[in-house]
Design an enzyme around this catalytic site. Structure first.
Site, PDB file in Angstrom:
ATOM      1  N   ASP A  97      41.414  38.815  36.971  1.00 19.62           N
ATOM      2  CA  ASP A  97      40.876  37.952  36.708  1.00 19.62           C
ATOM      3  C   ASP A  97      41.658  36.402  36.818  1.00 19.62           C
ATOM      4  OD1 ASP A  97      39.129  39.583  37.146  1.00 19.62           O
ATOM      5  OD2 ASP A  97      37.833  38.815  36.228  1.00 19.62           O
ATOM      6  N   HIS A 243      43.274  41.116  33.358  1.00 14.05           N
ATOM      7  CA  HIS A 243      43.431  39.207  33.703  1.00 14.05           C
ATOM      8  C   HIS A 243      45.129  39.415  33.554  1.00 14.05           C
ATOM      9  CE1 HIS A 243      39.547  40.125  31.800  1.00 14.05           C
ATOM     10  NE2 HIS A 243      39.634  38.083  31.981  1.00 14.05           N
TER      11      HIS A 243
HETATM   12 NI    NI Z   1      37.378  34.717  34.309  1.00 14.50          NI
END
Ligand code: NI
Length: 316
Positions: A97, A243
């Site tokens: 992400d 992430h």
């Molecule tokens: Ni996010």
């Protein structure tokens, strides 16, 4: 004498030909004989219908074995939200992400390429506009690009119109840059509610993708923690959250990719994973119950509909 002979020949020819010269039949070429020399009966179901050409039988065995084909298992209908999928196959979806990040994402792409692993990137629209070449590389190397909104707001905290803008603008910039429209979305912070889920599915045709394994890599910036957590919690059908904007997460990936591969796992994109949902499941098999990690904030499934997270937001 000649004329009598001609008459006789004509009558004989007529007698021979007439029965087969009905106008309707004369317009249709005769059906080819079967291997056994038998003209198939056009009314018999085995020789086909108007939509299904009759089998000539030329290459077929005299008696075709009566095989009852088992239809392939139908994929489960698409669900509005996924945390994981139901499968017995050793397959997981690795998701990243908040990118792309100008330095870290290319490093990650190198690692994935080296191992032939596919991932799904929940990109932020404004980052796509800033680093379009990285998103183009993702697609060129077989990864999936999906919608993580344009500016990363908590969707339940913004108004109806702004939710629409965040989703549309991100779809548009991705389509502009790589020519592909996202088919799934992930709400920032996992923050969602039933009305927004319904709208995302119905108005935007985007199922909401959450996760079943969260190493909290945005909070615990230690590569060994991230890799150990993922390796210990991955299950068939799991969706792994990470992430690609933290160096420690990227540093954790060789151990994650190699460790999961050593356990027999392969890496599918989220769309590929969804297509496997409920497939290859032996009849009566118990559904998979992945052991989810404790998320930093409750996911909608866990907090009964979900509002904004109580915990501090991941970066951005
Ligand atoms: Ni996010």
């Amino acid at each position: 004498m000649n004329s009598i002979l001609r008459l006789c020949v004509a009558a004989t020819v007529a007698l021979i030909l007439l029965p087969g010269m009905a106008p309707a039949k004369a317009q249709n070429p005769p059906r080819p004989p079967t291997a056994a020399g038998v003209v198939p009966d056009p009314t018999a179901s085995s020789t086909g219908t108007a939509d299904e050409p009759a089998h000539t039988g030329i290459d077929a065995p005299a008696q075709a074995p009566s095989v009852i084909a088992t239809p392939p298992p139908a994929p489960a209908p698409r669900k509005p939200t996924y945390n994981s999928i139901n499968t017995t196959e050793p397959v997981v979806a690795l998701t990243f992400d908040d990118g792309p990040h100008p330095k870290l994402t290319p490093r990650l792409l190198d690692m994935l390429k080296e191992r032939g692993a596919k991932a799904t990137f929940y990109v932020i629209g404004q980052n796509v506009a800033q680093y379009p070449e990285i998103v183009q590389r993702m697609v060129a190397e077989g990864h999936e690009i999906a919608n993580h909104t344009y500016t990363h707001p908590s969707l339940p905290k913004i108004g109806h119109a702004r939710v629409g803008e965040e989703i549309s603008k991100t779809n548009e910039v991705i389509e502009q840059v790589v020519g592909v429209r996202p088919t799934t979305m992930r709400p920032p912070y996992g923050a969602i509610n039933p009305a927004i889920t319904k709208r995302l599915n119905e108005e935007f045709d985007l199922p909401v993708i959450l996760w079943s394994v969260d190493p909290q890599d945005w909070k615990i910036r230690k590569a060994s923690h991230v890799s150990n957590h993922i390796l210990q919690n991955a299950r068939p059908g799991a969706i792994l959250l990470a992430h690609d904007i933290h160096p420690s997460t990227i540093d954790a990936m060789p151990a994650v990719l190699d460790g999961l591969a050593a356990k027999g796992y392969r890496f599918a994109t989220v769309s590929e994973l969804i297509a496997l949902d409920g497939k290859a499941q032996p009849p009566g098999a118990a559904p998979q119950t992945p052991s989810p990690s404790v998320p930093a904030y409750p996911t909608p499934a866990e907090n009964g509909g979900g509002t904004a997270p109580a915990a501090p937001a991941p970066t951005l």
